[in-house]
Design a protein around this motif. Structure first.
Motif, PDB file in Angstrom:
ATOM      1  N   ASN A 132       0.808  -1.228   0.000  1.00 38.31           N
ATOM      2  CA  ASN A 132       0.000   0.000   0.000  1.00 38.31           C
ATOM      3  C   ASN A 132       0.841   1.278   0.000  1.00 38.31           C
ATOM      4  O   ASN A 132       0.283   2.382   0.090  1.00 38.31           O
ATOM      5  CB  ASN A 132      -1.015  -0.007   1.156  1.00 38.31           C
ATOM      6  N   VAL A 133       2.156   1.134  -0.138  1.00 43.15           N
ATOM      7  CA  VAL A 133       3.049   2.271  -0.351  1.00 43.15           C
ATOM      8  C   VAL A 133       3.530   2.182  -1.800  1.00 43.15           C
ATOM      9  O   VAL A 133       3.873   1.097  -2.281  1.00 43.15           O
ATOM     10  CB  VAL A 133       4.238   2.241   0.633  1.00 43.15           C
ATOM     11  N   PHE A 134       3.539   3.326  -2.483  1.00 42.72           N
ATOM     12  CA  PHE A 134       3.855   3.339  -3.909  1.00 42.72           C
ATOM     13  C   PHE A 134       5.156   4.109  -4.167  1.00 42.72           C
ATOM     14  O   PHE A 134       5.524   5.024  -3.425  1.00 42.72           O
ATOM     15  CB  PHE A 134       2.697   3.961  -4.700  1.00 42.72           C
ATOM     16  N   MET A 135       5.824   3.699  -5.227  1.00 46.31           N
ATOM     17  CA  MET A 135       7.046   4.374  -5.638  1.00 46.31           C
ATOM     18  C   MET A 135       6.731   5.856  -5.874  1.00 46.31           C
ATOM     19  O   MET A 135       5.722   6.193  -6.488  1.00 46.31           O
ATOM     20  CB  MET A 135       7.575   3.738  -6.921  1.00 46.31           C
ATOM     21  N   GLY A 136       7.606   6.731  -5.361  1.00 50.15           N
ATOM     22  CA  GLY A 136       7.414   8.166  -5.544  1.00 50.15           C
ATOM     23  C   GLY A 136       6.455   8.808  -4.570  1.00 50.15           C
ATOM     24  O   GLY A 136       6.277  10.032  -4.589  1.00 50.15           O
ATOM     25  N   ASP A 137       5.804   8.008  -3.703  1.00 51.16           N
ATOM     26  CA  ASP A 137       4.903   8.582  -2.691  1.00 51.16           C
ATOM     27  C   ASP A 137       5.642   9.632  -1.865  1.00 51.16           C
ATOM     28  O   ASP A 137       6.806   9.422  -1.470  1.00 51.16           O
ATOM     29  CB  ASP A 137       4.396   7.501  -1.726  1.00 51.16           C
ATOM     30  N   VAL A 166       9.428   8.264  -1.330  1.00 46.40           N
ATOM     31  CA  VAL A 166       9.885   6.887  -1.568  1.00 46.40           C
ATOM     32  C   VAL A 166      10.690   6.855  -2.871  1.00 46.40           C
ATOM     33  O   VAL A 166      10.186   7.239  -3.934  1.00 46.40           O
ATOM     34  CB  VAL A 166       8.683   5.923  -1.673  1.00 46.40           C
ATOM     35  N   THR A 167      11.940   6.390  -2.788  1.00 46.36           N
ATOM     36  CA  THR A 167      12.828   6.395  -3.961  1.00 46.36           C
ATOM     37  C   THR A 167      13.098   5.004  -4.536  1.00 46.36           C
ATOM     38  O   THR A 167      13.399   4.868  -5.714  1.00 46.36           O
ATOM     39  CB  THR A 167      14.193   7.009  -3.605  1.00 46.36           C
ATOM     40  N   GLN A 168      13.035   3.959  -3.701  1.00 41.31           N
ATOM     41  CA  GLN A 168      13.328   2.604  -4.164  1.00 41.31           C
ATOM     42  C   GLN A 168      12.978   1.610  -3.063  1.00 41.31           C
ATOM     43  O   GLN A 168      12.940   1.985  -1.887  1.00 41.31           O
ATOM     44  CB  GLN A 168      14.821   2.450  -4.511  1.00 41.31           C
ATOM     45  N   PRO A 169      12.723   0.336  -3.426  1.00 35.45           N
ATOM     46  CA  PRO A 169      12.724  -0.697  -2.397  1.00 35.45           C
ATOM     47  C   PRO A 169      14.126  -0.808  -1.813  1.00 35.45           C
ATOM     48  O   PRO A 169      15.109  -0.447  -2.471  1.00 35.45           O
ATOM     49  CB  PRO A 169      12.368  -1.976  -3.164  1.00 35.45           C
ATOM     50  N   LEU A 194       9.251   1.603 -14.542  1.00 37.03           N
ATOM     51  CA  LEU A 194       9.971   2.007 -13.327  1.00 37.03           C
ATOM     52  C   LEU A 194      10.740   3.305 -13.555  1.00 37.03           C
ATOM     53  O   LEU A 194      10.748   4.189 -12.698  1.00 37.03           O
ATOM     54  CB  LEU A 194      10.954   0.913 -12.893  1.00 37.03           C
ATOM     55  N   LEU A 195      11.387   3.425 -14.710  1.00 40.27           N
ATOM     56  CA  LEU A 195      12.178   4.630 -15.001  1.00 40.27           C
ATOM     57  C   LEU A 195      11.303   5.883 -15.045  1.00 40.27           C
ATOM     58  O   LEU A 195      11.788   6.993 -14.823  1.00 40.27           O
ATOM     59  CB  LEU A 195      12.926   4.469 -16.329  1.00 40.27           C
ATOM     60  N   ALA A 196      10.009   5.717 -15.328  1.00 46.25           N
ATOM     61  CA  ALA A 196       9.094   6.863 -15.404  1.00 46.25           C
ATOM     62  C   ALA A 196       8.612   7.323 -14.025  1.00 46.25           C
ATOM     63  O   ALA A 196       7.957   8.357 -13.913  1.00 46.25           O
ATOM     64  CB  ALA A 196       7.888   6.499 -16.277  1.00 46.25           C
ATOM     65  N   VAL A 197       8.930   6.558 -12.979  1.00 46.46           N
ATOM     66  CA  VAL A 197       8.481   6.916 -11.630  1.00 46.46           C
ATOM     67  C   VAL A 197       9.175   8.196 -11.164  1.00 46.46           C
ATOM     68  O   VAL A 197      10.403   8.285 -11.199  1.00 46.46           O
ATOM     69  CB  VAL A 197       8.782   5.769 -10.635  1.00 46.46           C
ATOM     70  N   ALA A 198       8.373   9.165 -10.729  1.00 50.72           N
ATOM     71  CA  ALA A 198       8.945  10.408 -10.193  1.00 50.72           C
ATOM     72  C   ALA A 198       9.757  10.079  -8.947  1.00 50.72           C
ATOM     73  O   ALA A 198       9.283   9.380  -8.059  1.00 50.72           O
ATOM     74  CB  ALA A 198       7.828  11.378  -9.844  1.00 50.72           C
ATOM     75  N   GLY A 199      10.993  10.569  -8.900  1.00 50.04           N
ATOM     76  CA  GLY A 199      11.796  10.400  -7.691  1.00 50.04           C
ATOM     77  C   GLY A 199      12.555   9.087  -7.600  1.00 50.04           C
ATOM     78  O   GLY A 199      13.177   8.819  -6.570  1.00 50.04           O
ATOM     79  N   LEU A 200      12.508   8.241  -8.646  1.00 49.53           N
ATOM     80  CA  LEU A 200      13.265   6.978  -8.591  1.00 49.53           C
ATOM     81  C   LEU A 200      14.735   7.271  -8.285  1.00 49.53           C
ATOM     82  O   LEU A 200      15.310   8.210  -8.832  1.00 49.53           O
ATOM     83  CB  LEU A 200      13.152   6.235  -9.927  1.00 49.53           C
ATOM     84  N   SER A 201      15.327   6.469  -7.392  1.00 48.38           N
ATOM     85  CA  SER A 201      16.721   6.723  -7.009  1.00 48.38           C
ATOM     86  C   SER A 201      17.658   6.608  -8.198  1.00 48.38           C
ATOM     87  O   SER A 201      17.392   5.881  -9.163  1.00 48.38           O
ATOM     88  CB  SER A 201      17.161   5.753  -5.918  1.00 48.38           C
ATOM     89  N   ALA A 202      18.782   7.326  -8.112  1.00 47.43           N
ATOM     90  CA  ALA A 202      19.784   7.272  -9.190  1.00 47.43           C
ATOM     91  C   ALA A 202      20.285   5.851  -9.381  1.00 47.43           C
ATOM     92  O   ALA A 202      20.499   5.415 -10.515  1.00 47.43           O
ATOM     93  CB  ALA A 202      20.945   8.219  -8.860  1.00 47.43           C
ATOM     94  N   GLU A 241       1.906  11.007   6.992  1.00 48.06           N
ATOM     95  CA  GLU A 241       0.658  11.262   6.270  1.00 48.06           C
ATOM     96  C   GLU A 241       0.952  11.415   4.791  1.00 48.06           C
ATOM     97  O   GLU A 241       1.818  12.207   4.412  1.00 48.06           O
ATOM     98  CB  GLU A 241       0.000  12.541   6.796  1.00 48.06           C
ATOM     99  N   LEU A 242       0.238  10.644   3.954  1.00 47.94           N
ATOM    100  CA  LEU A 242       0.469  10.711   2.517  1.00 47.94           C
ATOM    101  C   LEU A 242       0.104  12.096   2.001  1.00 47.94           C
ATOM    102  O   LEU A 242      -1.030  12.550   2.171  1.00 47.94           O
ATOM    103  CB  LEU A 242      -0.358   9.636   1.798  1.00 47.94           C
ATOM    104  N   ALA A 243       1.067  12.782   1.372  1.00 48.06           N
ATOM    105  CA  ALA A 243       0.832  14.129   0.843  1.00 48.06           C
ATOM    106  C   ALA A 243       0.589  14.101  -0.658  1.00 48.06           C
ATOM    107  O   ALA A 243      -0.153  14.928  -1.184  1.00 48.06           O
ATOM    108  CB  ALA A 243       2.035  15.020   1.158  1.00 48.06           C
ATOM    109  N   ALA A 244       1.222  13.158  -1.372  1.00 48.58           N
ATOM    110  CA  ALA A 244       1.070  13.101  -2.833  1.00 48.58           C
ATOM    111  C   ALA A 244       1.412  11.711  -3.335  1.00 48.58           C
ATOM    112  O   ALA A 244       2.379  11.104  -2.881  1.00 48.58           O
ATOM    113  CB  ALA A 244       1.974  14.140  -3.498  1.00 48.58           C
ATOM    114  N   ARG A 245       0.600  11.236  -4.287  1.00 39.66           N
ATOM    115  CA  ARG A 245       0.886   9.959  -4.960  1.00 39.66           C
ATOM    116  C   ARG A 245       0.882  10.205  -6.459  1.00 39.66           C
ATOM    117  O   ARG A 245      -0.080  10.748  -6.992  1.00 39.66           O
ATOM    118  CB  ARG A 245      -0.159   8.901  -4.590  1.00 39.66           C
ATOM    119  N   SER A 246       1.957   9.830  -7.123  1.00 46.42           N
ATOM    120  CA  SER A 246       2.067  10.142  -8.553  1.00 46.42           C
ATOM    121  C   SER A 246       2.253   8.914  -9.428  1.00 46.42           C
ATOM    122  O   SER A 246       2.255   9.036 -10.647  1.00 46.42           O
ATOM    123  CB  SER A 246       3.232  11.116  -8.779  1.00 46.42           C
TER     124      SER A 246
END
Length: 223
Positions: free
Chosen positions: A96-101, A112-115, A190-198, A160-165
């Motif tokens: 229930n947590v999403f990449m980029g949350d 959230v940047t990566q597992p 995955l590469l399109a996820v906002a905030g994905l770690s380098a 508290e979840l502020a934004a999910r993209s």
């Protein structure tokens, strides 16, 4: 409301000769969250741990019941913060947590940047030779954050979840990275996820360029 327990650690030597800051202690009251993590928290190997993309580690407390069942003889080891997490909660999981949350936590915003990528240090830490592999296979990995906006945080302040993209859960990112055969379309997702770690961006781009999966054994088993 997801009220976290909060932990920080100092670098200490451990078996295998490599320094580690996996052993953490609970912090009560307010603590400053900086762009590199909680004030007073240390990371030993900067190439694999820490840095702006991996400032905080979150591990779901409910996973510990699974590990106690798997390893009854070591059951007393399996309670927070045994996996070196900074944040422990109940109710937030990889599903229930999403990449980029982006979460608001006290004065701060974190993303959230990566597992978390399990590594061989966990095998030394628990004296279980393949717990890194089991963690990866089971998907009970936790995840990492970057600090979007620093400030004072505490265990009294909920996440508290502020934004999910994105529509990619942390669990799905784990499956795409480690449980599925080569799939260029999913790596592009995955590469399109906002905030994905380098580091995850680099891994996915390398897979696309080379047309194959990397070898996991060096990270998981140290060989």
């Amino acid at each position: 409301m997801h009220h976290p327990d909060v932990y920080i650690g100092n670098i200490q030597p451990y078996e295998g000769g490599r320094p580690s800051a996996i052993a953490k202690r609970q912090v009560d009251g307010a603590i400053r969250l900086t762009p590199l993590g909680l004030e007073g928290d240390e990371q030993a190997e900067k190439s694999y741990h820490g840095g702006p993309d991996r400032a905080l580690c979150h591990y779901p407390r409910e996973h510990y019941a699974h590990w106690r069942e798997q390893f009854p003889a070591q059951a007393e080891q399996f309670c927070a913060p045994a996996f070196g997490e900074n944040i422990s909660t109940e109710g937030l999981t990889e599903h229930n947590v999403f990449m980029g949350d982006i979460f608001r936590w006290g004065e701060a915003l974190i993303q959230v940047t990566q597992p978390r990528s399990p590594c061989f240090k966990l095998n030394y830490h628990f004296a279980i030779e393949d717990i890194s592999v089991l963690m990866q296979q089971s998907g009970r990995c936790g995840w990492l954050y970057r600090v979007v906006s620093p400030g004072a945080v505490s265990g009294d302040r909920p996440l508290e979840l502020a934004a999910r993209s994105s529509d990619v859960s942390v669990a799905e990112a784990i499956a795409i990275a480690w449980h599925m055969p080569f799939d260029a379309e999913q790596y592009r997702r995955l590469l399109a996820v906002a905030g994905l770690s380098a580091s995850w961006s680099k891994t996915m781009l390398t897979r696309l360029a080379e047309g194959r999966l990397e070898d996991f054994n060096r990270r998981l088993l140290g060989r």
